[in-house]
Design a protein around this motif. Sequence first.
Motif, PDB file in Angstrom:
ATOM      1  N   GLN A  89       0.813  -1.213   0.000  1.00 40.57           N
ATOM      2  CA  GLN A  89       0.000   0.000   0.000  1.00 40.57           C
ATOM      3  C   GLN A  89       0.843   1.259   0.000  1.00 40.57           C
ATOM      4  N   VAL A  90       0.159   2.361  -0.327  1.00 37.72           N
ATOM      5  CA  VAL A  90       0.740   3.690  -0.221  1.00 37.72           C
ATOM      6  C   VAL A  90      -0.376   4.676   0.111  1.00 37.72           C
ATOM      7  N   ASP A  91      -0.065   5.640   0.943  1.00 39.03           N
ATOM      8  CA  ASP A  91      -0.980   6.753   1.212  1.00 39.03           C
ATOM      9  C   ASP A  91      -0.377   8.000   0.585  1.00 39.03           C
ATOM     10  N   THR A  92      -1.119   8.661  -0.294  1.00 37.94           N
ATOM     11  CA  THR A  92      -0.592   9.883  -0.889  1.00 37.94           C
ATOM     12  C   THR A  92      -0.740  11.071   0.061  1.00 37.94           C
ATOM     13  N   PHE A  93      -1.486  10.878   1.146  1.00 39.87           N
ATOM     14  CA  PHE A  93      -1.574  11.887   2.195  1.00 39.87           C
ATOM     15  C   PHE A  93      -1.465  11.197   3.552  1.00 39.87           C
ATOM     16  N   THR A  94      -0.841  11.883   4.504  1.00 39.76           N
ATOM     17  CA  THR A  94      -0.687  11.351   5.850  1.00 39.76           C
ATOM     18  C   THR A  94      -1.195  12.373   6.862  1.00 39.76           C
ATOM     19  N   ASP A  95      -1.329  11.921   8.083  1.00 41.75           N
ATOM     20  CA  ASP A  95      -1.711  12.794   9.204  1.00 41.75           C
ATOM     21  C   ASP A  95      -3.087  13.429   9.037  1.00 41.75           C
ATOM     22  N   GLY A  96      -3.997  12.706   8.416  1.00 43.54           N
ATOM     23  CA  GLY A  96      -5.357  13.218   8.347  1.00 43.54           C
ATOM     24  C   GLY A  96      -6.069  12.862   7.058  1.00 43.54           C
ATOM     25  N   CYS A  97      -7.350  13.207   7.015  1.00 42.64           N
ATOM     26  CA  CYS A  97      -8.194  12.975   5.842  1.00 42.64           C
ATOM     27  C   CYS A  97      -9.390  13.905   5.967  1.00 42.64           C
ATOM     28  N   THR A  98      -9.653  14.691   4.949  1.00 40.69           N
ATOM     29  CA  THR A  98     -10.719  15.677   5.043  1.00 40.69           C
ATOM     30  C   THR A  98     -12.118  15.070   4.985  1.00 40.69           C
ATOM     31  N   HIS A  99     -12.236  13.791   4.665  1.00 37.74           N
ATOM     32  CA  HIS A  99     -13.550  13.144   4.778  1.00 37.74           C
ATOM     33  C   HIS A  99     -13.957  13.048   6.248  1.00 37.74           C
TER      34      HIS A  99
ATOM     35  N   ASN B  38     -28.369   6.691   2.405  1.00 45.73           N
ATOM     36  CA  ASN B  38     -29.074   7.630   3.275  1.00 45.73           C
ATOM     37  C   ASN B  38     -28.265   8.919   3.387  1.00 45.73           C
ATOM     38  N   PRO B  39     -28.705  10.019   2.762  1.00 40.99           N
ATOM     39  CA  PRO B  39     -27.900  11.247   2.751  1.00 40.99           C
ATOM     40  C   PRO B  39     -27.744  11.891   4.127  1.00 40.99           C
ATOM     41  N   VAL B  40     -28.746  11.740   4.982  1.00 46.39           N
ATOM     42  CA  VAL B  40     -28.703  12.374   6.307  1.00 46.39           C
ATOM     43  C   VAL B  40     -27.685  11.672   7.203  1.00 46.39           C
ATOM     44  N   LEU B  41     -27.776  10.348   7.272  1.00 50.98           N
ATOM     45  CA  LEU B  41     -26.840   9.601   8.102  1.00 50.98           C
ATOM     46  C   LEU B  41     -25.429   9.644   7.514  1.00 50.98           C
ATOM     47  N   SER B  42     -25.327   9.652   6.196  1.00 48.71           N
ATOM     48  CA  SER B  42     -24.013   9.737   5.562  1.00 48.71           C
ATOM     49  C   SER B  42     -23.327  11.051   5.927  1.00 48.71           C
ATOM     50  N   LYS B  43     -24.072  12.130   5.936  1.00 48.45           N
ATOM     51  CA  LYS B  43     -23.507  13.428   6.306  1.00 48.45           C
ATOM     52  C   LYS B  43     -23.061  13.432   7.756  1.00 48.45           C
ATOM     53  N   ALA B  44     -23.801  12.742   8.616  1.00 52.11           N
ATOM     54  CA  ALA B  44     -23.456  12.701  10.036  1.00 52.11           C
ATOM     55  C   ALA B  44     -22.206  11.864  10.289  1.00 52.11           C
ATOM     56  N   LEU B  45     -22.069  10.731   9.584  1.00 54.49           N
ATOM     57  CA  LEU B  45     -20.966   9.805   9.848  1.00 54.49           C
ATOM     58  C   LEU B  45     -19.762  10.042   8.949  1.00 54.49           C
ATOM     59  N   GLU B  46     -19.980  10.650   7.779  1.00 51.63           N
ATOM     60  CA  GLU B  46     -18.895  10.940   6.841  1.00 51.63           C
ATOM     61  C   GLU B  46     -18.989  12.410   6.435  1.00 51.63           C
ATOM     62  N   PRO B  47     -18.774  13.319   7.370  1.00 46.57           N
ATOM     63  CA  PRO B  47     -19.114  14.734   7.165  1.00 46.57           C
ATOM     64  C   PRO B  47     -18.402  15.418   6.002  1.00 46.57           C
ATOM     65  N   GLY B  48     -17.193  14.984   5.653  1.00 46.79           N
ATOM     66  CA  GLY B  48     -16.459  15.643   4.585  1.00 46.79           C
ATOM     67  C   GLY B  48     -16.502  14.935   3.253  1.00 46.79           C
ATOM     68  N   ALA B  49     -17.182  13.810   3.177  1.00 45.40           N
ATOM     69  CA  ALA B  49     -17.217  12.999   1.957  1.00 45.40           C
ATOM     70  C   ALA B  49     -18.359  13.431   1.040  1.00 45.40           C
ATOM     71  N   PRO B  50     -18.277  13.123  -0.245  1.00 46.50           N
ATOM     72  CA  PRO B  50     -19.376  13.418  -1.162  1.00 46.50           C
ATOM     73  C   PRO B  50     -20.644  12.679  -0.752  1.00 46.50           C
ATOM     74  N   THR B  51     -21.777  13.159  -1.201  1.00 53.58           N
ATOM     75  CA  THR B  51     -23.044  12.516  -0.901  1.00 53.58           C
ATOM     76  C   THR B  51     -23.122  11.153  -1.587  1.00 53.58           C
ATOM     77  N   PRO B  52     -23.989  10.273  -1.124  1.00 50.50           N
ATOM     78  CA  PRO B  52     -24.166   8.987  -1.815  1.00 50.50           C
ATOM     79  C   PRO B  52     -24.507   9.166  -3.292  1.00 50.50           C
ATOM     80  N   ALA B  53     -25.353  10.133  -3.610  1.00 51.01           N
ATOM     81  CA  ALA B  53     -25.733  10.364  -5.011  1.00 51.01           C
ATOM     82  C   ALA B  53     -24.519  10.774  -5.847  1.00 51.01           C
ATOM     83  N   GLN B  54     -23.654  11.600  -5.288  1.00 52.03           N
ATOM     84  CA  GLN B  54     -22.446  12.011  -6.003  1.00 52.03           C
ATOM     85  C   GLN B  54     -21.523  10.821  -6.244  1.00 52.03           C
TER      86      GLN B  54
END
Length: 262
Positions: A29-39, A161-177
């Motif tokens: 594996q490789v991570d192109t970013f370390t020390d965090g994730c904006t999702h 579920n867009p509402v629960l997705s926003k609560a649990l994955e606040p920085g990630a795109p919506t399910p529809a996206q």
Amino acid sequence: MTAQTTQTRGPLFLINTLVGSRHCHYGFQVDTFTDGCTHDCVYCFAKEEGERVQKWNNPRPQPVDIDAIRHIFETVFETDQKSPWRQILERRTPLRIGGHSDCFIKSEKKAGVTLALLKLLVNYRYPHVIVTRSALAATETYLAAMDPELTVLQLSIPSMNPVLSKALEPGAPTPAQRIETVRRLSDAGLVVGIRCNPLFPNYPDGHYSGPDRPDGPNGDVPRFDYFSEELIDAVADAGAQTFLVGFVHLSSVAMAGVQLSL
């Protein structure tokens, strides 16, 4: 190699040398970013680990040293010099991109390290698996950098579920996206799979076999409406070719974070 020596040799690492990860199917594996994730997913194990040492998004995820990765590939494929990665690379062991942090987080738009890595891998005809939640993967710039013969993508979509997705994955795109991202990647001729990870149970343990089963005396137990079979139909219609499931495993810290978010 031991886990320690592997991780201290550079940005590439072997996750299946670590305790608890011996059977990982994507051990290289490789991570192109370390020390965090904006999702910033509430349930994320990496978030918990990073916050413990105050390195999670503090102040922001850091881009990997792409020159260090380039040096590894150049050493193996263009010289006879010794390299701890020679055996793995010469076997063309598929490289998973994205583990502790998404490789297509917002920081990628400025840093461009994932784009540089994709071009490097295609240049050396090296197979890779991209794991992401991001819609950025399906933009023209990145589609042009991918090769259907080398690139496999796995979109993490645990819920419609867009509402629960926003609560649990606040920085990630919506399910529809994310569904639209699957469609665009598939239309571009790329192999796309879905990671339903984590899979949360809809009902408490014993609901179908005990007194809380639907036709039992306590059949009104609230449903946690996160996963639904609608997701399977949606990603199939969008062109996904595989569907992987990873059951949720939460520490006490992650459990508290989830409860506070709902």
